[in-house]
Design an enzyme around this catalytic site. Structure first.
Site, mmCIF file in Angstrom:
data_model
loop_
_atom_site.group_PDB
_atom_site.id
_atom_site.type_symbol
_atom_site.label_atom_id
_atom_site.label_comp_id
_atom_site.label_asym_id
_atom_site.label_seq_id
_atom_site.Cartn_x
_atom_site.Cartn_y
_atom_site.Cartn_z
ATOM 1 N N LYS A 101 -50.110 26.528 -31.333
ATOM 2 C CA LYS A 101 -48.979 25.690 -30.930
ATOM 3 C C LYS A 101 -47.976 25.473 -32.057
ATOM 4 C CE LYS A 101 -50.944 23.318 -27.072
ATOM 5 N NZ LYS A 101 -51.335 22.068 -26.441
ATOM 6 N N THR A 161 -49.978 30.673 -42.895
ATOM 7 C CA THR A 161 -49.326 31.846 -42.306
ATOM 8 C C THR A 161 -47.809 31.667 -42.333
ATOM 9 O OG1 THR A 161 -51.234 31.948 -40.831
ATOM 10 C CG2 THR A 161 -49.355 33.347 -40.270
ATOM 11 N N HIS A 194 -56.719 30.015 -51.013
ATOM 12 C CA HIS A 194 -57.244 28.759 -50.466
ATOM 13 C C HIS A 194 -58.060 28.027 -51.533
ATOM 14 C CE1 HIS A 194 -55.864 29.035 -46.424
ATOM 15 N NE2 HIS A 194 -56.719 29.923 -45.976
HETATM 16 P P1 PAP Z 1 -54.974 30.073 -42.312
HETATM 17 O O1 PAP Z 1 -55.224 29.014 -43.330
HETATM 18 O O2 PAP Z 1 -56.225 30.578 -41.653
HETATM 19 O O3 PAP Z 1 -54.103 31.180 -42.791
HETATM 20 P P2 PAP Z 1 -52.810 28.592 -41.159
HETATM 21 O O4 PAP Z 1 -51.701 29.552 -40.980
HETATM 22 O O5 PAP Z 1 -52.760 27.690 -42.329
HETATM 23 O O6 PAP Z 1 -54.192 29.353 -41.102
HETATM 24 O O7 PAP Z 1 -52.912 27.637 -39.907
HETATM 25 C C1 PAP Z 1 -52.689 28.045 -38.596
HETATM 26 C C2 PAP Z 1 -51.818 26.964 -37.980
HETATM 27 O O8 PAP Z 1 -50.460 27.186 -38.347
HETATM 28 C C3 PAP Z 1 -51.863 26.989 -36.460
HETATM 29 O O9 PAP Z 1 -51.676 25.632 -36.069
HETATM 30 P P3 PAP Z 1 -52.153 25.072 -34.669
HETATM 31 O O10 PAP Z 1 -53.525 25.593 -34.406
HETATM 32 O O11 PAP Z 1 -52.132 23.589 -34.796
HETATM 33 O O12 PAP Z 1 -51.158 25.554 -33.681
HETATM 34 C C4 PAP Z 1 -50.671 27.864 -36.145
HETATM 35 O O13 PAP Z 1 -50.192 27.710 -34.831
HETATM 36 C C5 PAP Z 1 -49.680 27.369 -37.180
HETATM 37 N N1 PAP Z 1 -48.619 28.347 -37.461
HETATM 38 C C6 PAP Z 1 -48.764 29.691 -37.660
HETATM 39 N N2 PAP Z 1 -47.569 30.247 -37.868
HETATM 40 C C7 PAP Z 1 -46.647 29.248 -37.791
HETATM 41 C C8 PAP Z 1 -45.228 29.214 -37.895
HETATM 42 N N3 PAP Z 1 -44.519 30.309 -38.100
HETATM 43 N N4 PAP Z 1 -44.616 28.023 -37.765
HETATM 44 C C9 PAP Z 1 -45.314 26.896 -37.548
HETATM 45 N N5 PAP Z 1 -46.665 26.866 -37.427
HETATM 46 C C10 PAP Z 1 -47.329 28.038 -37.546
#
Ligand code: PAP
Length: 341
Positions: free
Chosen positions: A297, A74, A136
């Site tokens: 997070k 994301t 993916h």
């Molecule tokens: P996806 O593969 O389903 O698209 P993806 O975006 O790769 O998901 O992973 C989500 C993780 O990225 C989450 O991590 P966490 O559960 O450990 O917190 C999410 O919080 C994190 N994430 C999403 N957007 C950002 C961002 N802008 N900056 C940093 N981390 C982010």
């Protein structure tokens, strides 16, 4: 490591016949998985793999953002979209303030899968250049000649935990009962590589090796290999690398005007969480999950709140053994490429 087979190089009609014959895994939440060419992929996506191979018409200025799920997809979508289209979209009223990064940048295989047989065409044909797409899929399952690829990888322990928590949120979003599995059961399957797009380490290795072939091998895709943990430590530095790779480096005027920091701020988890599209109940049309569920997070090392030291050691050992001799390693926070040192 077993060499990938050519099962994926089948026509759309052959894929429909092949799918029910492929090994099935139903224990890992959230989708039934089938093993295609060494990887456990969501069953519903497989027709999209064949369709993408048959119908996707790559352009030289495309960029494909690739990742193992929950590794920074994301964030990378937001950063690449904002960087690539910075001339087109001023900060105020930016599409990333109005829509999710998953609306701005679509997954290749999912889009083809959801288009189904009704669409004979390339579902991305009407998107203006330069196009930013995502996937993916493992490296060797990409359609031919995709050109430029940016891969983001993350410590597998954090990717696992993030995926586990996301699954529960996503099922709640869809008002579906949570998976019956315990975290420990899902973790065991992850360690066996029997998870969405797994094995995680083999997914990363495919792109990492491709990134090392380029630029020497001009017949291969150009692959920029990024690490989530390094992006957290130095977001601006990584945005500059991204812009250079995309052939659109920040000019001196842009540097002086603070454009790099503006991109970083726009795409930070704090800004994106607050964006209108991500606070309401809107869902991504592709995935049926609330936009806001993709943000939690956004830190490195959060696995410690969910995995025991024994579990962490087990996964680290599985990964270390699988990657032995490759030169690729994962660290807890600062990951490094030990063959480069
Ligand atoms: P996806 O593969 O389903 O698209 P993806 O975006 O790769 O998901 O992973 C989500 C993780 O990225 C989450 O991590 P966490 O559960 O450990 O917190 C999410 O919080 C994190 N994430 C999403 N957007 C950002 C961002 N802008 N900056 C940093 N981390 C982010």
């Amino acid at each position: 490591m077993a060499a990938p087979t050519d099962e994926h190089l089948v026509s759309e009609g052959e894929m429909a016949k092949l799918i029910p014959t492929l090994p099935l895994e139903t224990r890992y939440p959230r989708f039934p998985l089938r093993r295609l060419s060494g990887f456990w992929l969501p069953e519903f996506v497989l027709p999209g793999v064949a369709a993408a191979h048959a119908r996707f018409d790559p352009r030289p200025d495309d960029v494909v953002l690739a990742s193992f799920p929950k590794s920074g997809t994301t964030w990378l979508k937001a950063l690449a979209f904002a960087t690539m289209h910075r001339d087109r979209h001023p900060a105020a009223g930016h599409p990333l303030r109005r829509g999710s990064p998953h609306e701005c940048v679509k997954f290749l295989e999912v889009s083809f899968a959801l288009a189904g047989n009704k669409e004979d065409d390339d579902v991305f044909a009407s998107l203006p250049s330069p196009r930013v797409l995502a996937t993916h899929l493992p490296y060797h399952l990409l359609p031919d000649r995709v050109g430029r690829v940016v891969y983001v990888c993350r410590d597998p322990k954090d990717a696992f935990v993030s995926g586990w928590l996301f699954t529960h949120k996503a099922m709640a979003d869809k008002q579906v009962a949570p998976p019956p599995h315990t975290l420990e059961e899902a973790f065991e399957l992850f360690c066996e590589g029997r998870c969405m797009c797994g094995p995680q380490w083999r997914h990363v290795l495919g792109y990492w090796e491709a990134s090392r072939r380029w630029p020497e091998d001009t017949n291969t895709n150009k692959v920029l290999f990024l690490r989530y943990e390094e992006m957290l430590l130095d977001p601006a530095g990584n945005v500059r690398r991204l812009a250079e790779f995309l052939g659109h480096p920040f000019s001196r005027e842009e540097e002086a005007a603070g454009t790099v920091d503006a991109v970083v701020d726009l795409c930070s988890i704090h800004s994106l969480k607050k964006a209108t599209a991500n606070v309401g109940g809107a869902t991504t049309t592709e995935l049926g999950v609330r936009h806001g569920s993709f943000f939690r997070k956004g830190k490195a090392g959060g696995w410690r709140d969910h995995l025991t030291p024994e579990m962490a050691a087990r996964l680290d050992a599985v990964v270390a053994q699988a990657l032995h001799g490759s030169g690729l390693t994962f660290g807890a926070v600062a990951c490094k490429d030990d063959s480069a040192s």
